[in-house]
Design an enzyme around this catalytic site. Structure first.
Site, PDB file in Angstrom:
ATOM      1  N   ASN A  54       1.856  -3.464   1.227  1.00 38.08           N
ATOM      2  CA  ASN A  54       1.692  -2.010   1.263  1.00 38.08           C
ATOM      3  C   ASN A  54       1.663  -1.609   2.735  1.00 38.08           C
ATOM      4  O   ASN A  54       0.673  -1.867   3.418  1.00 38.08           O
ATOM      5  CB  ASN A  54       0.376  -1.664   0.549  1.00 38.08           C
ATOM      6  CG  ASN A  54      -0.023  -0.214   0.747  1.00 38.08           C
ATOM      7  OD1 ASN A  54       0.783   0.610   1.173  1.00 38.08           O
ATOM      8  ND2 ASN A  54      -1.276   0.088   0.439  1.00 38.08           N
ATOM      9  N   TRP A  55       2.746  -1.022   3.195  1.00 38.12           N
ATOM     10  CA  TRP A  55       2.836  -0.696   4.626  1.00 38.12           C
ATOM     11  C   TRP A  55       1.986   0.514   4.995  1.00 38.12           C
ATOM     12  O   TRP A  55       1.819   0.814   6.175  1.00 38.12           O
ATOM     13  CB  TRP A  55       4.290  -0.403   5.016  1.00 38.12           C
ATOM     14  CG  TRP A  55       5.227  -1.577   4.936  1.00 38.12           C
ATOM     15  CD1 TRP A  55       4.990  -2.809   4.391  1.00 38.12           C
ATOM     16  CD2 TRP A  55       6.574  -1.607   5.421  1.00 38.12           C
ATOM     17  NE1 TRP A  55       6.110  -3.599   4.505  1.00 38.12           N
ATOM     18  CE2 TRP A  55       7.103  -2.883   5.124  1.00 38.12           C
ATOM     19  CE3 TRP A  55       7.394  -0.669   6.055  1.00 38.12           C
ATOM     20  CZ2 TRP A  55       8.398  -3.252   5.473  1.00 38.12           C
ATOM     21  CZ3 TRP A  55       8.694  -1.034   6.395  1.00 38.12           C
ATOM     22  CH2 TRP A  55       9.179  -2.318   6.105  1.00 38.12           C
ATOM     23  N   LYS A  56       1.525   1.254   4.005  1.00 37.06           N
ATOM     24  CA  LYS A  56       0.771   2.491   4.252  1.00 37.06           C
ATOM     25  C   LYS A  56       1.601   3.423   5.147  1.00 37.06           C
ATOM     26  O   LYS A  56       2.826   3.414   5.044  1.00 37.06           O
ATOM     27  CB  LYS A  56      -0.606   2.173   4.842  1.00 37.06           C
ATOM     28  CG  LYS A  56      -1.331   1.115   4.003  1.00 37.06           C
ATOM     29  CD  LYS A  56      -2.772   0.946   4.338  1.00 37.06           C
ATOM     30  CE  LYS A  56      -3.371  -0.100   3.417  1.00 37.06           C
ATOM     31  NZ  LYS A  56      -4.809  -0.260   3.594  1.00 37.06           N
ATOM     32  N   GLU A 110      -8.968  -4.134  -5.502  1.00 37.95           N
ATOM     33  CA  GLU A 110      -9.158  -3.999  -4.058  1.00 37.95           C
ATOM     34  C   GLU A 110     -10.545  -3.430  -3.778  1.00 37.95           C
ATOM     35  O   GLU A 110     -10.729  -2.201  -3.830  1.00 37.95           O
ATOM     36  CB  GLU A 110      -8.099  -3.056  -3.478  1.00 37.95           C
ATOM     37  CG  GLU A 110      -6.681  -3.543  -3.678  1.00 37.95           C
ATOM     38  CD  GLU A 110      -5.752  -2.960  -2.640  1.00 37.95           C
ATOM     39  OE1 GLU A 110      -5.147  -3.738  -1.905  1.00 37.95           O
ATOM     40  OE2 GLU A 110      -5.652  -1.725  -2.539  1.00 37.95           O
ATOM     41  N   GLY A 165      -8.872  -3.343   5.201  1.00 37.71           N
ATOM     42  CA  GLY A 165      -8.699  -3.045   6.618  1.00 37.71           C
ATOM     43  C   GLY A 165      -9.924  -3.336   7.465  1.00 37.71           C
ATOM     44  O   GLY A 165     -10.004  -2.921   8.617  1.00 37.71           O
ATOM     45  N   GLU A 181      -7.202   4.658  -0.872  1.00 37.48           N
ATOM     46  CA  GLU A 181      -7.035   5.688   0.160  1.00 37.48           C
ATOM     47  C   GLU A 181      -6.556   6.996  -0.474  1.00 37.48           C
ATOM     48  O   GLU A 181      -6.935   8.079  -0.033  1.00 37.48           O
ATOM     49  CB  GLU A 181      -6.071   5.182   1.242  1.00 37.48           C
ATOM     50  CG  GLU A 181      -6.755   4.131   2.112  1.00 37.48           C
ATOM     51  CD  GLU A 181      -5.839   3.071   2.684  1.00 37.48           C
ATOM     52  OE1 GLU A 181      -4.604   3.244   2.687  1.00 37.48           O
ATOM     53  OE2 GLU A 181      -6.374   2.033   3.134  1.00 37.48           O
ATOM     54  N   SER A 241      -7.922  -7.252   3.148  1.00 37.99           N
ATOM     55  CA  SER A 241      -7.919  -8.222   4.251  1.00 37.99           C
ATOM     56  C   SER A 241      -7.361  -9.594   3.860  1.00 37.99           C
ATOM     57  O   SER A 241      -7.862 -10.619   4.315  1.00 37.99           O
ATOM     58  CB  SER A 241      -9.316  -8.351   4.863  1.00 37.99           C
ATOM     59  OG  SER A 241      -9.745  -7.108   5.386  1.00 37.99           O
ATOM     60  N   GLY A 256      -2.151  -5.268   3.132  1.00 37.81           N
ATOM     61  CA  GLY A 256      -1.943  -4.136   4.032  1.00 37.81           C
ATOM     62  C   GLY A 256      -1.539  -4.628   5.414  1.00 37.81           C
ATOM     63  O   GLY A 256      -0.392  -4.988   5.660  1.00 37.81           O
ATOM     64  N   GLY A 257      -2.515  -4.704   6.310  1.00 36.55           N
ATOM     65  CA  GLY A 257      -2.254  -5.031   7.716  1.00 36.55           C
ATOM     66  C   GLY A 257      -1.374  -6.250   7.939  1.00 36.55           C
ATOM     67  O   GLY A 257      -0.424  -6.199   8.737  1.00 36.55           O
ATOM     68  N   HIS A 273      -4.177   3.931  -5.235  1.00 39.00           N
ATOM     69  CA  HIS A 273      -4.769   3.192  -4.109  1.00 39.00           C
ATOM     70  C   HIS A 273      -6.050   3.901  -3.667  1.00 39.00           C
ATOM     71  O   HIS A 273      -6.137   5.132  -3.712  1.00 39.00           O
ATOM     72  CB  HIS A 273      -3.762   3.112  -2.956  1.00 39.00           C
ATOM     73  CG  HIS A 273      -4.231   2.187  -1.874  1.00 39.00           C
ATOM     74  ND1 HIS A 273      -5.127   2.584  -0.910  1.00 39.00           N
ATOM     75  CD2 HIS A 273      -3.962   0.878  -1.635  1.00 39.00           C
ATOM     76  CE1 HIS A 273      -5.386   1.554  -0.115  1.00 39.00           C
ATOM     77  NE2 HIS A 273      -4.688   0.509  -0.530  1.00 39.00           N
TER      78      HIS A 273
HETATM   79  P1  PGA Z   1      -5.595  -4.641   4.137  1.00 36.67           P
HETATM   80  O1  PGA Z   1      -5.165  -3.506   3.068  1.00 36.67           O
HETATM   81  O2  PGA Z   1      -4.858  -5.895   3.755  1.00 36.67           O
HETATM   82  O3  PGA Z   1      -5.177  -4.099   5.474  1.00 36.67           O
HETATM   83  O4  PGA Z   1      -7.070  -4.809   4.010  1.00 36.67           O
HETATM   84  C1  PGA Z   1      -4.991  -3.800   1.718  1.00 36.67           C
HETATM   85  C2  PGA Z   1      -4.602  -2.570   0.937  1.00 36.67           C
HETATM   86  O5  PGA Z   1      -5.165  -1.486   1.187  1.00 36.67           O
HETATM   87  O6  PGA Z   1      -3.712  -2.606   0.050  1.00 36.67           O
END
Ligand code: PGA
Length: 251
Positions: free
Chosen positions: A9-11, A167, A173, A97, A213, A234-235, A95
Site C-alpha cells: 500500500n503506497w499510500k 492492521e 508506520g 487512515e 510495520s 506500507g513503508g 484502511h
Molecule cells: P506500515 O503501514 O507498513 O508503514 O506500518 C501498513 C499499512 O498501513 O497498510
C-alpha cells in the site's frame, strides 16, 4: 492451503516517474517468484503507469479507495467500473487512515465491499484496533464489530473473494509490530468469526493478511504463523529491494 498474498500500500507516495522507477526495479527482482500473489496499490495517478509496467507479469494491481457508485455527480471520486477498466483486480477498503481521517465507517466499508464484488474487484478489507482500544482489552470486540458491520449481508461465496487485513492501528508506520502471538491471536479470532457468520469452508478459504510495520526482518516470523496468510505493507513497500525481500519471505 491458502495461497499467500503480499500487498504494498503506497499510500500518498510516489509521482508517476517515481512509480516507474520503483516498479521497473521491483519486477526484475521478483520475476522468478511463484506461489504467492503480489499486489501493488499505488495512488490513483500512477495506476495506469503501473498497469502498463506490470502487463504480462503476475503482479496484480489494487487501488487504495473508491466510491460505491458506477458514475455520476460525485466530484473527486473514482468508481469501481473505472478501476476495473484500467486493470485493477483488487481494492483496499476501510484502511484505518481512511477511517480516521476521511470518515470511513463500517457502513461505508460495507457499501464499497458490495460494489467491489459487483464489479469483479477483490476486496482487501482492513480491520484493527487503536492503542487505547487494545489497552482497554478490547481488540477482539473492535475487530469483531468491524467485521460484522463491514461484511453485513454478504453470502459465503462473496466473502470467499475477500481478503481481510488485520492492521492494529498502533503498529502502522510506528515501527512497532504486534508480536507474532498477538497477531496470530487476532487472526484466529477473525477466522472464528468468519466460521460463525459464513461457515467453516469460507473461514478456511479466506486469506487474512497482517499489516503494521512489516519489514524484511520480521516477515518470516509473521508468515510462519498458521493463521497469517499474507502481509499488507506500507513503508517497506516503497523500496524495491525491501518489498522484494518481503515477497520472498521464508516460512
Ligand atoms: P506500515 O503501514 O507498513 O508503514 O506500518 C501498513 C499499512 O498501513 O497498510
Amino acid at each position: 492451503m491458502r495461497r499467500p498474498i503480499i500487498a504494498a500500500n503506497w499510500k500518498m507516495n510516489c509521482t508517476v516517474s517515481q512509480a516507474h522507477e520503483l516498479v521497473s526495479a521491483f519486477k526484475g527482482l521478483v520475476k522468478d517468484v511463484t506461489g504467492v500473489d503480489i499486489v501493488l496499490a499505488p495512488p490513483f495517478t500512477s495506476l495506469v503507469e503501473v498497469a502498463q509496467l506490470t502487463a504480462g507479469t503476475d503482479i496484480a494491481l489494487a487501488a487504495q479507495n473508491m466510491y460505491w457508485e458506477e458514475s455520476g455527480a460525485y466530484t473527486g471520486e473514482i468508481s469501481p467500473l473505472m478501476l476495473k477498466d484500467i486493470g485493477c483486480s483488487y481494492i483496499i477498503i476501510g484502511h484505518s487512515e481512511r477511517r480516521a481521517y476521511f470518515g470511513e465507517t463500517d457502513d461505508t466499508v460495507n457499501k464499497k465491499l458490495k460494489a467491489a464484488l459487483h464489479y469483479g474487484l477483490n476486496p482487501i478489507v482492513c480491520v484493527g484496533e487503536t492503542l487505547a482500544q487494545r489497552e482497554a482489552g478490547e481488540p477482539t470486540q473492535v475487530v469483531g464489530a468491524q467485521l460484522q458491520g463491514g461484511l453485513a449481508g454478504l453470502t459465503p461465496a462473496q466473502v470467499n473473494k475477500a481478503v481481510i487485513a488485520y492492521e492494529p492501528v498502533w503498529a502502522i508506520g510506528t515501527g512497532k509490530t504486534a508480536t507474532t502471538e498477538q497477531a496470530n491471536e487476532v487472526h484466529s479470532f477473525i477466522r472464528q468469526q468468519l466460521n460463525a457468520g459464513f461457515g467453516e469452508a469460507t473461514a478456511q478459504a479466506v486469506r487474512i493478511q497482517y499489516g503494521g510495520s512489516v519489514k524484511p526482518d520480521n516477515v518470516d516470523e509473521l508468515m510462519a504463523q498458521p493463521d497469517i496468510d499474507g502481509a499488507l505493507v506500507g513503508g517497506a513497500g516503497l523500496k524495491a529491494d525491501s518489498f522484494a525481500r518481503i515477497v520472498k519471505f521464508e516460512d
